[in-house]
Enzyme design. Structure first.
Site, PDB file in Angstrom:
ATOM      1  CD  GLU A 169       7.569  -3.441   0.101  1.00 13.89           C
ATOM      2  OE1 GLU A 169       6.652  -2.816   0.648  1.00 13.89           O
ATOM      3  OE2 GLU A 169       7.768  -3.428  -1.134  1.00 13.89           O
ATOM      4  CD  GLU A 295       8.812  -0.758  -7.274  1.00 11.59           C
ATOM      5  OE1 GLU A 295       8.724  -0.728  -6.036  1.00 11.59           O
ATOM      6  OE2 GLU A 295       9.605  -1.502  -7.897  1.00 11.59           O
ATOM      7  NE  ARG A 345      13.541  -1.609 -12.757  1.00  8.63           N
ATOM      8  CZ  ARG A 345      13.087  -2.447 -11.852  1.00  8.63           C
ATOM      9  NH1 ARG A 345      12.291  -3.444 -12.216  1.00  8.63           N
ATOM     10  NH2 ARG A 345      13.402  -2.331 -10.585  1.00  8.63           N
ATOM     11  CG  ASP A 374      15.148  -3.061  -7.407  1.00 13.42           C
ATOM     12  OD1 ASP A 374      15.622  -2.526  -6.396  1.00 13.42           O
ATOM     13  OD2 ASP A 374      14.005  -3.540  -7.452  1.00 13.42           O
ATOM     14  CD  GLU A 402      14.006  -6.701  -3.026  1.00 13.97           C
ATOM     15  OE1 GLU A 402      14.369  -5.587  -2.625  1.00 13.97           O
ATOM     16  OE2 GLU A 402      13.071  -6.859  -3.836  1.00 13.97           O
TER      17      GLU A 402
HETATM   18  O1  GCW Z   1      13.697  -3.617  -4.719  1.00 14.80           O
HETATM   19  C1  GCW Z   1      12.393  -3.140  -4.834  1.00 14.80           C
HETATM   20  C2  GCW Z   1      11.605  -3.953  -3.880  1.00 14.80           C
HETATM   21  C3  GCW Z   1      10.370  -3.257  -3.367  1.00 14.80           C
HETATM   22  C4  GCW Z   1      10.782  -1.885  -2.858  1.00 14.80           C
HETATM   23  C5  GCW Z   1      11.397  -1.102  -4.003  1.00 14.80           C
HETATM   24  C6  GCW Z   1      11.890   0.276  -3.596  1.00 14.80           C
HETATM   25  C7  GCW Z   1       9.902  -0.663  -0.996  1.00 14.80           C
HETATM   26  O2  GCW Z   1      11.278  -5.170  -4.481  1.00 14.80           O
HETATM   27  O3  GCW Z   1       9.827  -4.048  -2.358  1.00 14.80           O
HETATM   28  O4  GCW Z   1       9.719  -1.185  -2.279  1.00 14.80           O
HETATM   29  O5  GCW Z   1      12.500  -1.792  -4.497  1.00 14.80           O
HETATM   30  O6  GCW Z   1      13.084   0.439  -3.453  1.00 14.80           O
HETATM   31  O7  GCW Z   1      11.094   1.182  -3.435  1.00 14.80           O
END
Ligand code: GCW
Length: 685
Positions: A169, A295, A345, A374, A402
C-alpha cells in the site's frame, strides 16, 4: 554470518568501498555475543576485500583498530585501549548504554568501545562514515548515544496482493521485499541486506505488514507466525526487532469469539495466550502496531469503549514479555459531508486522544502522524504531540512519498522532518524531538520494495538514510546528512570530478522538497491531488468528497478557516505561542496560511506578494527548478553508475512532465476563479 552481498540489487550506502578504511587495518575484536559475531563477520568481509586482518585474542602484533566491549577488556590489552577507557571515565556522562559507543584515537591505534554488542555494531558503521579520517590525527574518546530508543520503520506490505492497493500500500518501489502473492519471498538475502542497510543508518525496529490488516495478514499473528519468525531471524543479527500489525478484531476473526470488547475477560485471556505463543516462538519480538477505528479498521468504538481501553488490552498482554503496542492516533471521520462546515478532520486526533492523557499503560506508545492531516507536502505540526505529557508518544513520518511525488519526483524530505523535530513550544524547551525521545521514538513508513534500487528512484534512498540518522540524532543537519549519504553511496573521490558530483547532487536535492511544494498545492492548503492515487494535480478532486480535505476556493479567495474566532477552532488545540500565532493571518507563517485561514486572493503575504501572485510565481519557479535539475543531472553522465544515471533521467523526465501539468492546472484554475491576471503577463491557459 553476513552472507554474500546480493548482486541483483544496488548497494545503496554500503558499497564495498566504504569499508576500505576499516578493511585495510589489523583489527582486534574483544567481546562475545550475537551482535559481536556480526561485527566480526563484517570486519572479516572488509578485510578480505581490502587486505587487513582480524583476530579476537589479545596476543599478537600491535593492532591498528581495536573494537572492544568494555566488560571484555582485561589485563594485557593494548595501552591505547586503557587510555581510551580512562578518558571515557573522566569525560563522565554515565554508561554508553545498550546501543551507545565511543571512538578514540591514540598514537597509531583507533579504539571503538561499547558497553553492549549493539554499540559495537553502530560504532562500526560510524567508522564507515568517517573513512580514513578515523585513522588520522589523534582524538580523545567521544561518546555517542542514540537520542531515541526506538527507531522504527513500518512497512505497509500486504501478504496477498490487495485488489486496490496492490502488494504494498502506497509502495512506489515494486513489490514487497518480504511477501509475494500470498507467500514469504524465498530470496532472504535481500532481507538480510536490507537489515544491514537499516542498521547502518540506525534503525532498530521494523513492522513487516500493513497497518490495514486484511484476512490473510491477520493470520500472521497465529497460524502463520513461522513466516514472521523467519523474518525476525534475518533482522536479528543486525539488532532489529520485528513488530507485527494486528487487527483489533483478531479474537473474532481468528478465534471465533463473539466479541473483541477490550473489557471482556475471554478477549483478554485470548490476547494473553496468543501473545505468549508469539514470544515462545520469537523471544525478542517487539510488539504490536494497531490502526483501530480508522478508515474502516475495527476498534474499541464498536463496543462503546475508548482508545485507552483498546490500547491497554494489548499492552496488558505484551507487558509480561517486555513488548510494546504502537497505537496509532490517525483516527478521524472519513465519511464526512462536505456541506458540513463544523467537522474538521485536522481536529480529530486531538479530540479523540488528548482527553485520554494519563490513562495509557506504560507500554503503550501512541503513534501520531507529524501533521494533523495526512503527510501532505506542508502541514503544521500536530497539536496532539504537544498535548499528552502523561503518555509515551512516537512521531510518525512518511518516507514513502505518497503525497510528495511517489518516488518519481526528487523530493529530499530531511529538511522538513528536521523542521518538525525542532518545532518547540512553552518556556520549558519542549520540542517534537524531545517528546519522541522521552516517549516512543520515531517511526516512518518505509519506501522500500523489491526494486533493484530499493526505492524506485535512486535518489529516494537518501530519505530512508536520513530518516534513520535523524532518529538517532535529531540535531543532525539535512545538508550534512546529504553529505554523508553522497560520500557513502557515490564515493565521489573515485570519480573523475568529485566536486562537480558533490555540488550537483546538493543542487538537485537540498531544496527539492521546497521545489515540489512550489509547483503543487499552495501555502499549506494540501491535497489537490488525484483522488485515490494521490499523484498528479486534481484541484477539486477531493473538494466534494467524504474525506474531509477541502480548500474552499471561490471567486474571492481560498483556504480553510480553522480559527477560534470564526472557523473550526483548531488553532485552540495549540499551546502558546502557536495558538495565537496561527489565529491571525497577520502572524501566521506564509507557508501554512491557507491551512489556517480563508483569505482573499489579494491578501498580502509576509513576503510582500499577494496570494494570487504567489501562486503564479511559485508555480513558474517550481517548474524552472525542475528544468534546471534535469540539466544538472545530465552533466553527471559518466560520473555516476550508468544504471543509476539512466533510472534518474527517466524519473526526471516524468517529474518535469508532471510539474508542468501541476503548474498549468493550478495556475489556470486560480486564474479562472479569481480573474486576476499574472503581473508578469505569462501564459496561464
Ligand atoms: O495516507 C493514508 C493513506 C492510506 C494509509 C493511511 C494510514 C495504510 O492514503 O493508504 O493506510 O494513510 O496512515 O493508515
Amino acid at each position: 554470518m553476513t552472507g554474500p552481498a546480493p548482486t541483483d540489487v544496488h548497494p545503496a550506502w554500503l558499497p564495498p568501498e566504504v569499508f576500505r578504511a576499516v578493511g585495510s587495518r589489523h583489527c582486534l575484536v574483544l567481546g562475545a555475543g550475537g551482535l559481536v559475531d556480526t561485527v566480526v563477520a563484517e570486519v572479516e568481509r572488509a578485510c578480505a576485500e581490502h587486505g587487513g586482518s582480524v583476530r579476537r585474542e589479545v596476543e599478537g602484533p600491535p593492532p591498528s583498530l581495536v573494537l572492544a566491549l568494555v566488560p571484555a577488556v582485561g589485563d594485557g590489552g593494548p595501552a591505547e585501549l586503557d587510555a581510551a577507557l580512562a578518558e571515557l571515565e573522566t569525560a563522565g556522562g554515565g554508561p554508553l548504554g545498550a546501543e551507545g559507543y565511543a571512538l578514540a584515537r591514540h598514537g597509531e591505534v583507533t579504539v571503538l568501545l561499547a558497553d553492549q554488542p549493539a554499540g559495537l555494531l553502530y560504532g562500526l558503521f560510524h567508522l564507515t562514515r568517517l573513512g580514513e579520517s578515523a585513522f588520522g590525527a589523534p582524538y580523545a574518546a567521544q561518546p555517542h548515544r542514540p537520542a531515541m530508543r526506538r527507531r522504527m520503520l513500518d512497512h505497509w506490505d500486504n501478504v496477498d496482493v490487495h485488489p486496490v492497493m496492490g502488494q504494498v500500500e502506497r509502495g512506489y518501489a515494486g513489490g514487497s521485499i518480504f511477501w509475494q502473492a500470498g507467500h514469504p519471498r524465498r530470496d532472504r538475502g535481500r532481507v538480510r541486506a536490507y537489515a544491514r542497510l537499516l542498521a547502518a543508518c540506525g534503525i532498530n525496529a521494523v513492522t513487516v505488514n500493513n497497518v490495514n490488516v486484511h484476512a490473510t495478514e491477520a493470520r500472521l499473528l497465529t497460524e502463520r507466525l513461522d513466516d514472521v519468525a523467519e523474518l525476525a531471524d534475518e533482522f536479528r543479527p543486525y539488532g532489529i526487532r520485528v513488530h507485527l500489525s494486528v487487527t483489533f478484531a483478531a479474537p473474532v476473526v481468528l478465534a471465533g469469539l463473539s466479541t473483541a470488547d477490550p473489557l471482556d475477560d475471554a478477549v483478554r485471556a485470548w490476547w494473553a495466550q496468543t501473545t505468549r505463543a508469539v514470544y515462545a516462538r520469537i523471544p525478542d519480538f517487539g510488539g504490536y502496531v494497531v490502526k483501530a477505528d480508522s478508515e474502516g479498521q475495527p476498534g474499541p468504538f464498536s463496543y462503546g469503549r475508548d482508545h485507552a481501553d483498546g490500547a491497554n488490552l494489548l499492552a496488558e498482554a505484551l507487558a509480561p514479555h517486555g513488548g510494546v503496542v504502537h497505537w496509532r492516533a490517525f483516527v478521524y471521520n472519513h465519511r464526512q459531508d462536505w456541506r458540513d462546515r463544523s467537522t474538521d478532520r485536522a481536529r480529530a486526533a486531538f479530540d479523540h486522544f488528548a482527553p485520554l492523557d494519563g490513562r495509557f499503560r506504560d507500554n503503550v506508545i501512541v503513534q501520531v502522524k507529524h501533521g494533523p492531516m495526512d503527510f501532505q507536502t506542508r502541514e503544521p505540526v500536530s497539536p496532539v504531540i504537544t498535548a499528552m505529557p502523561g503518555t509515551r508518544m512516537a512521531v510518525e513520518f512518511q518516507v514513502t512519498q505518497e503525497y510528495t511525488g511517489q518516488q518519481r519526483h526528487v523530493c529530499y524530505l530531511a529538511p522538513w522532518w528536521s523542521e518538525v523535530l525542532r518545532f518547540g513550544w512553552s518556556d520549558d524547551g519542549h520540542t517534537v524531538a524531545g517528546v519522541a525521545a522521552d516517549g516512543g521514538g520515531l517511526v516512518a513508513v518505509s519506501n522500500v520494495g523489491d526494486d533493484p534500487f530499493w526505492t524506485g528512484h535512486p535518489l529516494a534512498q537518501a530519505n530512508l538514510y536520513a530518516f534513520g540518522r535523524l532518529a538517532w540524532d535529531p540535531q543532525l543537519r539535512p545538508a550534512e546528512l546529504l553529505d554523508e549519504w553522497i560520500e557513502l553511496t557515490f564515493h565521489p573521490d573515485t570519480s573523475a570530478d568529485p566536486d562537480l558530483l558533490r555540488r550537483t547532487l546538493h543542487e538537485i536535492m537540498d531544496d527539492s522538497w521546497r521545489t515540489y511544494e512550489r509547483y503543487t498545492a499552495p501555502l499549506g492548503v494540501g491535497f489537490m491531488v488525484r483522488p485515490g492515487l494521490h499523484y498528479g494535480p486534481d484541484v477539486d478532486g477531493y473538494e466534494y468528497s467524504r474525506w474531509g480535505t477541502y480548500h474552499f476556493a471561490d471567486r474571492d479567495g481560498v483556504g480553510v478557516d480553522r480559527t477560534r474566532a470564526t472557523g473550526t477552532g483548531f488553532t485552540g488545540q495549540y499551546p502558546r505561542p502557536w495558538s495565537r500565532v496561527y489565529e491571525s493571518p497577520d502572524t501566521c507563517p506564509d507557508e501554512v496560511l491557507l491551512f489556517f485561514h480563508h483569505v482573499p486572493y489579494e491578501h498580502v503575504l509576509h513576503s510582500g506578494r499577494t496570494v494570487i501572485q504567489h501562486i503564479y510565481d511559485t508555480h513558474f519557479d517550481g517548474v524552472a527548478e525542475v528544468e534546471a535539475a534535469c540539466l544538472r543531472w545530465k552533466s553527471l553522465v559518466g560520473l555516476v553508475d550508468a544504471a543509476v544515471h539512466a533510472r534518474v533521467t527517466e524519473r526526471l523526465d516524468e517529474q518535469l512532465r508532471c510539474a508542468r501539468e501541476w503548474r498549468d492546472q493550478i495556475n489556470a484554475y486560480f486564474h479562472r476563479k479569481s480573474g486576476v491576471p499574472d503581473a508578469h503577463g505569462r501564459l496561464l491557459h
